[in-house]
Design a protein around this motif. Sequence first.
Motif, PDB file in Angstrom:
ATOM      1  N   ILE A  95       0.891  -1.166   0.000  1.00 30.31           N
ATOM      2  CA  ILE A  95       0.000   0.000   0.000  1.00 30.31           C
ATOM      3  C   ILE A  95       0.927   1.213   0.000  1.00 30.31           C
ATOM      4  O   ILE A  95       1.593   1.496   1.001  1.00 30.31           O
ATOM      5  CB  ILE A  95      -0.915   0.037   1.245  1.00 30.31           C
ATOM      6  N   ILE A  96       1.032   1.867  -1.137  1.00 30.45           N
ATOM      7  CA  ILE A  96       1.895   3.039  -1.238  1.00 30.45           C
ATOM      8  C   ILE A  96       1.183   4.210  -0.560  1.00 30.45           C
ATOM      9  O   ILE A  96       0.095   4.605  -0.979  1.00 30.45           O
ATOM     10  CB  ILE A  96       2.199   3.363  -2.728  1.00 30.45           C
ATOM     11  N   GLU A  97       1.802   4.716   0.512  1.00 23.76           N
ATOM     12  CA  GLU A  97       1.187   5.797   1.288  1.00 23.76           C
ATOM     13  C   GLU A  97       1.634   7.149   0.731  1.00 23.76           C
ATOM     14  O   GLU A  97       2.819   7.472   0.766  1.00 23.76           O
ATOM     15  CB  GLU A  97       1.608   5.670   2.756  1.00 23.76           C
ATOM     16  N   HIS A 122       4.440   9.139  -6.796  1.00 19.31           N
ATOM     17  CA  HIS A 122       4.243   7.850  -6.121  1.00 19.31           C
ATOM     18  C   HIS A 122       3.425   6.886  -7.001  1.00 19.31           C
ATOM     19  O   HIS A 122       3.579   5.668  -6.882  1.00 19.31           O
ATOM     20  CB  HIS A 122       3.585   8.027  -4.756  1.00 19.31           C
TER      21      HIS A 122
HETATM   22  O1  RDL Z   1       4.676   4.202   0.719  1.00 22.16           O
HETATM   23  C1  RDL Z   1       5.284   5.308   0.118  1.00 22.16           C
HETATM   24  C2  RDL Z   1       6.003   6.209   1.147  1.00 22.16           C
HETATM   25  O2  RDL Z   1       5.056   6.687   2.073  1.00 22.16           O
HETATM   26  C3  RDL Z   1       7.090   5.454   1.865  1.00 22.16           C
HETATM   27  O3  RDL Z   1       8.054   5.055   0.922  1.00 22.16           O
HETATM   28  C4  RDL Z   1       7.795   6.295   2.973  1.00 22.16           C
HETATM   29  O4  RDL Z   1       8.727   5.442   3.664  1.00 22.16           O
HETATM   30  C5  RDL Z   1       8.585   7.496   2.389  1.00 22.16           C
HETATM   31  N1  RDL Z   1       9.138   8.400   3.463  1.00 22.16           N
HETATM   32  C6  RDL Z   1       8.350   9.387   3.973  1.00 22.16           C
HETATM   33  O5  RDL Z   1       7.162   9.495   3.567  1.00 22.16           O
HETATM   34  C7  RDL Z   1       8.872  10.304   4.949  1.00 22.16           C
HETATM   35  O6  RDL Z   1       8.150  11.239   5.408  1.00 22.16           O
HETATM   36  C8  RDL Z   1      10.431   8.250   3.932  1.00 22.16           C
HETATM   37  C9  RDL Z   1      10.927   9.164   4.909  1.00 22.16           C
HETATM   38  N2  RDL Z   1      10.121  10.179   5.357  1.00 22.16           N
HETATM   39  C10 RDL Z   1      12.262   9.000   5.371  1.00 22.16           C
HETATM   40  O7  RDL Z   1      12.753   9.758   6.216  1.00 22.16           O
HETATM   41  N3  RDL Z   1      13.000   7.980   4.844  1.00 22.16           N
HETATM   42  C11 RDL Z   1      12.504   7.119   3.940  1.00 22.16           C
HETATM   43  N4  RDL Z   1      11.242   7.240   3.493  1.00 22.16           N
HETATM   44  O8  RDL Z   1      13.220   6.172   3.492  1.00 22.16           O
END
Ligand code: RDL
Length: 156
Positions: A95-97, A122
């Motif tokens: 689930i891609i957030e 995304h």
């Molecule tokens: O599912 C898609 C994304 O929501 C997911 O890949 C998240 O892990 C991406 N992400 C963030 O949304 C965020 O606010 C990351 C960070 N911060 C972060 O600090 N490091 C990450 N991803 O690797």
Amino acid sequence: MATIGIVDTTFARFDMGSAAIDEVKRHVSVKIRRVTVPGIKDLPVAAKRLIEDSKDPCDLIIALGMPGKMEKDKMCANQASMGLIQAQLMTNTHIIEVFVHEDEAKDEKELAFLMEQRSREHAVNAVKLLFKPESLIREAGTGQRQGFEDVGPARM
Ligand code: RDL
Ligand code: RDL
Ligand code: RDL
């Protein structure tokens, strides 16, 4: 044919679901199922139901929402995020957030830009996860971000 589920909210201040659907359709021919719920805490069960649907199960979900500016909204975002992760682990399905915090942008114009751009970027990630996972391996460690500029790799 693969099915991609789109779950989004009426709380958000931009139609993130439509942006994600438009972007997916530019890259692949898939079946799209969309459910819109009031807010981000309603996303996990909507996503899980689309994944577990007996007639037309989704292969991947894109969950989109906007946490507001208030402290309680950030708490709400953390809870929604935990719920989305739990739904992924229960179903073994991505689930891609796609969350855009309202206070990431300096004004409404930038907020609309960020919400559209992050939704689209995304959506591309979702397509890659499902159909071209090797293309993500090529991007490993390259400092990708969604919405604003990529930050790039750290250099020695
Ligand atoms: O599912 C898609 C994304 O929501 C997911 O890949 C998240 O892990 C991406 N992400 C963030 O949304 C965020 O606010 C990351 C960070 N911060 C972060 O600090 N490091 C990450 N991803 O690797
Ligand atoms: O189940 C009904 C609501 O509780 C649910 O839709 C919540 O996600 C709504 N909501 C809040 O109650 C809140 O305090 C949201 C936010 N903050 C928020 O920042 N973003 C939302 N919903 O999408
Ligand atoms: O470096 C600035 C931002 O990348 C950083 O503040 C991120 O944490 C912002 N961000 C979120 O807050 C979030 O909920 C990002 C995502 N999701 C995301 O999916 N992709 C991002 N940033 O690049």
